[in-house]
Design a protein around this motif. Structure first.
Motif, PDB file in Angstrom:
ATOM      1  N   GLY A   1       0.771  -1.046  -0.114  1.00  0.00           N
ATOM      2  CA  GLY A   1      -0.046  -0.055   0.102  1.00  0.00           C
ATOM      3  C   GLY A   1       0.894   1.489   0.051  1.00  0.00           C
ATOM      4  N   ALA A   2       0.384   2.264  -0.449  1.00  0.00           N
ATOM      5  CA  ALA A   2       1.336   3.472  -0.634  1.00  0.00           C
ATOM      6  C   ALA A   2       1.452   4.294   0.452  1.00  0.00           C
ATOM      7  CB  ALA A   2       0.485   4.316  -1.581  1.00  0.00           C
ATOM      8  N   GLY A   3       0.441   4.203   1.600  1.00  0.00           N
ATOM      9  CA  GLY A   3       0.420   5.139   2.884  1.00  0.00           C
ATOM     10  C   GLY A   3       1.718   4.889   3.638  1.00  0.00           C
ATOM     11  N   HIS A   4       2.319   3.938   4.026  1.00  0.00           N
ATOM     12  CA  HIS A   4       3.426   3.719   4.623  1.00  0.00           C
ATOM     13  C   HIS A   4       4.620   4.459   3.831  1.00  0.00           C
ATOM     14  CE1 HIS A   4       1.601   0.894   7.060  1.00  0.00           C
ATOM     15  NE2 HIS A   4       1.280   0.228   6.036  1.00  0.00           N
ATOM     16  N   MET A   5       4.944   4.294   2.634  1.00  0.00           N
ATOM     17  CA  MET A   5       5.787   5.075   1.781  1.00  0.00           C
ATOM     18  C   MET A   5       5.772   6.488   1.842  1.00  0.00           C
ATOM     19  SD  MET A   5       7.765   2.718   0.860  1.00  0.00           S
ATOM     20  CE  MET A   5       8.766   3.161  -0.740  1.00  0.00           C
ATOM     21  N   ARG A   6       4.377   6.867   1.823  1.00  0.00           N
ATOM     22  CA  ARG A   6       4.018   8.471   1.513  1.00  0.00           C
ATOM     23  C   ARG A   6       4.531   9.042   2.925  1.00  0.00           C
ATOM     24  NH1 ARG A   6      -1.733   8.040  -0.209  1.00  0.00           N
ATOM     25  NH2 ARG A   6      -1.967  10.102   0.654  1.00  0.00           N
ATOM     26  N   ALA A   7       4.250   8.404   4.056  1.00  0.00           N
ATOM     27  CA  ALA A   7       4.658   8.736   5.423  1.00  0.00           C
ATOM     28  C   ALA A   7       6.101   9.211   5.494  1.00  0.00           C
ATOM     29  CB  ALA A   7       3.947   7.958   6.327  1.00  0.00           C
ATOM     30  N   ALA A   8       6.845   8.241   5.310  1.00  0.00           N
ATOM     31  CA  ALA A   8       8.184   8.356   5.273  1.00  0.00           C
ATOM     32  C   ALA A   8       8.709   9.201   4.558  1.00  0.00           C
ATOM     33  CB  ALA A   8       8.978   6.914   4.728  1.00  0.00           C
ATOM     34  N   GLU A   9       8.123   9.576   3.216  1.00  0.00           N
ATOM     35  CA  GLU A   9       8.649  10.536   2.389  1.00  0.00           C
ATOM     36  C   GLU A   9       8.344  12.093   2.953  1.00  0.00           C
ATOM     37  OE1 GLU A   9      10.326  11.055  -0.719  1.00  0.00           O
ATOM     38  OE2 GLU A   9      10.930   9.091  -0.006  1.00  0.00           O
ATOM     39  N   ALA A  10       7.158  11.914   3.695  1.00  0.00           N
ATOM     40  CA  ALA A  10       6.649  13.147   4.276  1.00  0.00           C
ATOM     41  C   ALA A  10       7.528  13.391   5.464  1.00  0.00           C
ATOM     42  CB  ALA A  10       5.473  13.081   4.973  1.00  0.00           C
ATOM     43  N   LEU A  11       7.982  12.649   6.216  1.00  0.00           N
ATOM     44  CA  LEU A  11       8.938  12.778   7.491  1.00  0.00           C
ATOM     45  C   LEU A  11      10.158  13.034   6.896  1.00  0.00           C
ATOM     46  CD1 LEU A  11       8.150   9.667   9.784  1.00  0.00           C
ATOM     47  CD2 LEU A  11       7.596  12.007  10.282  1.00  0.00           C
ATOM     48  N   LYS A  12      10.802  12.730   5.756  1.00  0.00           N
ATOM     49  CA  LYS A  12      12.135  13.115   5.077  1.00  0.00           C
ATOM     50  C   LYS A  12      12.039  14.520   4.644  1.00  0.00           C
ATOM     51  CE  LYS A  12      15.035  11.891   1.125  1.00  0.00           C
ATOM     52  NZ  LYS A  12      15.072  11.150   0.000  1.00  0.00           N
ATOM     53  N   GLU A  13      11.086  14.790   4.106  1.00  0.00           N
ATOM     54  CA  GLU A  13      11.141  16.121   3.681  1.00  0.00           C
ATOM     55  C   GLU A  13      10.986  17.102   4.896  1.00  0.00           C
ATOM     56  OE1 GLU A  13      10.677  17.958   0.743  1.00  0.00           O
ATOM     57  OE2 GLU A  13      11.298  15.964  -0.130  1.00  0.00           O
ATOM     58  N   ALA A  14      10.042  16.622   6.106  1.00  0.00           N
ATOM     59  CA  ALA A  14      10.251  17.542   7.297  1.00  0.00           C
ATOM     60  C   ALA A  14      11.452  17.670   7.870  1.00  0.00           C
ATOM     61  CB  ALA A  14       9.065  16.833   8.174  1.00  0.00           C
ATOM     62  N   THR A  15      12.135  16.486   7.819  1.00  0.00           N
ATOM     63  CA  THR A  15      13.661  16.753   8.415  1.00  0.00           C
ATOM     64  C   THR A  15      14.471  17.774   7.545  1.00  0.00           C
ATOM     65  OG1 THR A  15      13.557  14.402   8.828  1.00  0.00           O
ATOM     66  CG2 THR A  15      15.742  15.310   8.752  1.00  0.00           C
ATOM     67  N   LEU A  16      14.370  18.021   6.529  1.00  0.00           N
ATOM     68  CA  LEU A  16      15.185  18.674   5.415  1.00  0.00           C
ATOM     69  C   LEU A  16      14.663  20.145   5.704  1.00  0.00           C
ATOM     70  CD1 LEU A  16      15.806  16.189   2.306  1.00  0.00           C
ATOM     71  CD2 LEU A  16      17.138  16.647   4.170  1.00  0.00           C
ATOM     72  N   LEU A  17      13.390  20.265   6.246  1.00  0.00           N
ATOM     73  CA  LEU A  17      12.991  21.665   6.330  1.00  0.00           C
ATOM     74  C   LEU A  17      13.433  22.021   7.902  1.00  0.00           C
ATOM     75  CD1 LEU A  17       9.171  21.438   5.006  1.00  0.00           C
ATOM     76  CD2 LEU A  17      11.205  22.810   4.451  1.00  0.00           C
ATOM     77  N   LEU A  18      13.506  21.267   8.558  1.00  0.00           N
ATOM     78  CA  LEU A  18      14.102  21.589  10.004  1.00  0.00           C
ATOM     79  C   LEU A  18      15.402  21.859  10.014  1.00  0.00           C
ATOM     80  CD1 LEU A  18      11.589  19.330  12.290  1.00  0.00           C
ATOM     81  CD2 LEU A  18      11.634  21.719  11.945  1.00  0.00           C
ATOM     82  N   ALA A  19      16.081  20.967   9.448  1.00  0.00           N
ATOM     83  CA  ALA A  19      17.636  20.708   9.437  1.00  0.00           C
ATOM     84  C   ALA A  19      18.261  20.596   7.902  1.00  0.00           C
ATOM     85  CB  ALA A  19      18.064  19.557  10.440  1.00  0.00           C
ATOM     86  N   PRO A  20      18.081  21.507   7.081  1.00  0.00           N
ATOM     87  CA  PRO A  20      18.719  21.480   5.746  1.00  0.00           C
ATOM     88  C   PRO A  20      19.846  20.908   5.546  1.00  0.00           C
ATOM     89  CG  PRO A  20      17.694  23.538   6.244  1.00  0.00           C
ATOM     90  CD  PRO A  20      17.983  22.966   7.393  1.00  0.00           C
ATOM     91  N   GLU A  21      20.794  20.855   6.634  1.00  0.00           N
ATOM     92  CA  GLU A  21      21.877  20.332   6.691  1.00  0.00           C
ATOM     93  C   GLU A  21      22.079  18.765   6.818  1.00  0.00           C
ATOM     94  OE1 GLU A  21      21.157  20.947  10.913  1.00  0.00           O
ATOM     95  OE2 GLU A  21      21.175  22.060   8.854  1.00  0.00           O
ATOM     96  N   ALA A  22      21.090  18.226   7.270  1.00  0.00           N
ATOM     97  CA  ALA A  22      20.973  16.686   7.478  1.00  0.00           C
ATOM     98  C   ALA A  22      21.158  15.831   6.195  1.00  0.00           C
ATOM     99  CB  ALA A  22      19.642  16.436   8.625  1.00  0.00           C
ATOM    100  N   GLU A  23      21.487  14.688   6.536  1.00  0.00           N
ATOM    101  CA  GLU A  23      21.507  13.724   5.384  1.00  0.00           C
ATOM    102  C   GLU A  23      20.254  12.755   5.555  1.00  0.00           C
ATOM    103  OE1 GLU A  23      24.260  10.430   2.848  1.00  0.00           O
ATOM    104  OE2 GLU A  23      25.191  11.832   4.424  1.00  0.00           O
ATOM    105  N   ALA A  24      19.416  12.750   4.767  1.00  0.00           N
ATOM    106  CA  ALA A  24      18.089  11.924   4.892  1.00  0.00           C
ATOM    107  C   ALA A  24      18.049  10.858   3.754  1.00  0.00           C
ATOM    108  CB  ALA A  24      16.815  12.437   5.124  1.00  0.00           C
ATOM    109  N   GLN A  25      17.769   9.582   4.346  1.00  0.00           N
ATOM    110  CA  GLN A  25      17.609   8.476   3.347  1.00  0.00           C
ATOM    111  C   GLN A  25      16.234   7.745   3.522  1.00  0.00           C
ATOM    112  OE1 GLN A  25      20.287   4.915   2.784  1.00  0.00           O
ATOM    113  NE2 GLN A  25      20.938   6.030   0.959  1.00  0.00           N
ATOM    114  N   HIS A  26      15.416   7.277   2.538  1.00  0.00           N
ATOM    115  CA  HIS A  26      14.283   6.527   2.606  1.00  0.00           C
ATOM    116  C   HIS A  26      14.675   5.221   1.947  1.00  0.00           C
ATOM    117  CE1 HIS A  26       9.976   5.828   1.472  1.00  0.00           C
ATOM    118  NE2 HIS A  26      10.202   4.848   2.389  1.00  0.00           N
ATOM    119  N   LEU A  27      14.522   4.028   2.769  1.00  0.00           N
ATOM    120  CA  LEU A  27      14.562   2.798   2.088  1.00  0.00           C
ATOM    121  C   LEU A  27      13.314   1.973   2.099  1.00  0.00           C
ATOM    122  CD1 LEU A  27      18.180   1.558   3.369  1.00  0.00           C
ATOM    123  CD2 LEU A  27      17.524   2.684   1.325  1.00  0.00           C
TER     124      LEU A  27
END
Length: 376
Positions: A15-41
């Motif tokens: 299902g797509a929901g779990h993947m979309r949630a991870a992408e949303a959290l990844k985007e939120a990370t980069l908004l809060l900490a642009p210098e962070a390195e975020a990866q989604h597997l």
């Protein structure tokens, strides 16, 4: 938060929901900490094809072809004790099938891990117990209900969609201090302000007319007959229909739209859902955790269509008891509720207020702020 942290997000494409949630959290990370390195597997990229078929293909077939059976399995597995033989066997199979994932985690060497599905969290629980992983692992629950599989010891924290999920976590032995009611994360576009008139104009819609958005998911299942029925029953309605990647359904809708000019607006897969929601008075959708959270963030009431037993029914219950949605069990029910809301527009307005009150547009940032602060 100035340090460049490495945050790993683990999900499962069942299902797509779990993947979309991870992408949303990844985007939120980069908004809060642009210098962070975020990866989604996606965990399914690291398992044998037979295991992937069971976890994804068979799951989709089960919930679409045999929803009642899925509902029984959902309830039975949620009630099973963690030390039951069936649960021990399931975890053993999961461990054997996900060894390559552990190598990918070691290679990225994260400072923290956030799981938006219970499978990677269960795997990491064992690794933490054996001392092979020492970084904090957080769990983002992606529905407004708690299935027992989400209750996983040794996690650093849990992000819940509502207070009842948090209450249920404590009832199953999770410490209250580990639980954070942040909501279900959505992409930043759903948290932005949108001008209805401008959004409607972009899709050829009249912003002054009653407009409903019918979402058929990625597979676009069943949208053609529903669109035909609703537009025939209500000639004043502007109906936008999303057929996803279903080209056959899209072609049928386009043919139907030719006989209903200015009334039916079919679209295929699109990234413009936030703007379409902004132009809509109501969204007709299945009650997935992510799609309904997007509607709540946009302050759009919902008419929930044929929820599958299990998590979708629980999501529907939550939204209805809080006044943000109504439910239709079939096409006849959809036609009835559309007519009801047309006759009683005050109901729709009340639902809109409740949707806005329940919305958590900053859920992703609220969750990731907690993760980053734990690392500081």
């Amino acid at each position: 938060m100035a340090r460049s942290y490495r945050i790993l997000f683990l999900s499962v494409s069942a299902g797509a929901g779990h993947m979309r949630a991870a992408e949303a959290l990844k985007e939120a990370t980069l908004l809060l900490a642009p210098e962070a390195e975020a990866q989604h597997l996606d965990v399914m990229d690291y398992v044998p094809s037979t295991f992937r078929k069971i976890y994804t293909d068979y799951y989709i077939k089960l919930v679409t072809k045999h929803p009642a059976l899925w509902g029984m399995l959902y309830q039975a597995s949620s009630e099973a004790a963690p030390d039951a033989v069936s649960q021990k066997l399931r975890r053993a199979v999961e461990r054997l099938s996900t060894r390559p994932l552990r190598s990918a985690i070691d290679e990225f060497a994260p400072d923290a891990i956030v799981c938006t599905h219970f499978l990677p969290a269960e795997l990491l629980m064992r690794e933490i117990g054996k001392g092979r992983i020492s970084v904090p692992v957080f769990v983002q629950i992606t529905d407004f209900d708690l299935h027992r599989m989400w209750v996983i010891p040794r996690m650093a924290g849990f992000f819940a969609g509502n207070e009842e999920v948090a209450f249920r976590l404590t009832a199953h032995g999770i410490e209250a201090g580990q639980i954070h009611v942040t909501g279900i994360p959505i992409m930043p576009a759903f948290a932005q302000e949108h001008d209805r008139t401008a959004c409607a104009a972009a899709f050829g819609l009249d912003p002054m007319r009653r407009t409903y958005l019918l979402m058929g998911g990625g597979a676009g299942l069943g949208v053609g007959p529903v669109a035909k029925r609703l537009t025939a029953a209500d000639p004043e309605l502007q109906l936008v229909v999303l057929a996803g990647k279903n080209q056959k359904a899209l072609a049928e809708l386009q043919a139907l739209a030719a006989s209903r000019p200015g009334r039916l607006f079919p679209l295929g897969f699109t990234n413009e859902v936030p703007r379409l929601m902004a132009a809509a008075d109501l969204v007709i959708t299945k009650p997935g955790g992510l799609s309904t959270s997007e509607c709540l963030a946009m302050g759009v009431p919902m008419l929930l269509s044929s929820p599958i037993p299990g998590q979708e029914e629980r999501n529907a219950d939550y939204l209805m008891e809080n006044g943000a949605a109504m439910k239709a069990i079939d096409e006849i029910g959809l036609e009835y509720h559309v007519a009801l809301l047309k006759a009683e527009p005050q109901r729709l307005e009340a639902m809109r207020r409740q949707a806005r009150a329940l919305g958590r547009p900053q859920a992703g940032q609220d969750a990731m702020r907690i993760v980053l602060e734990a690392l500081a």
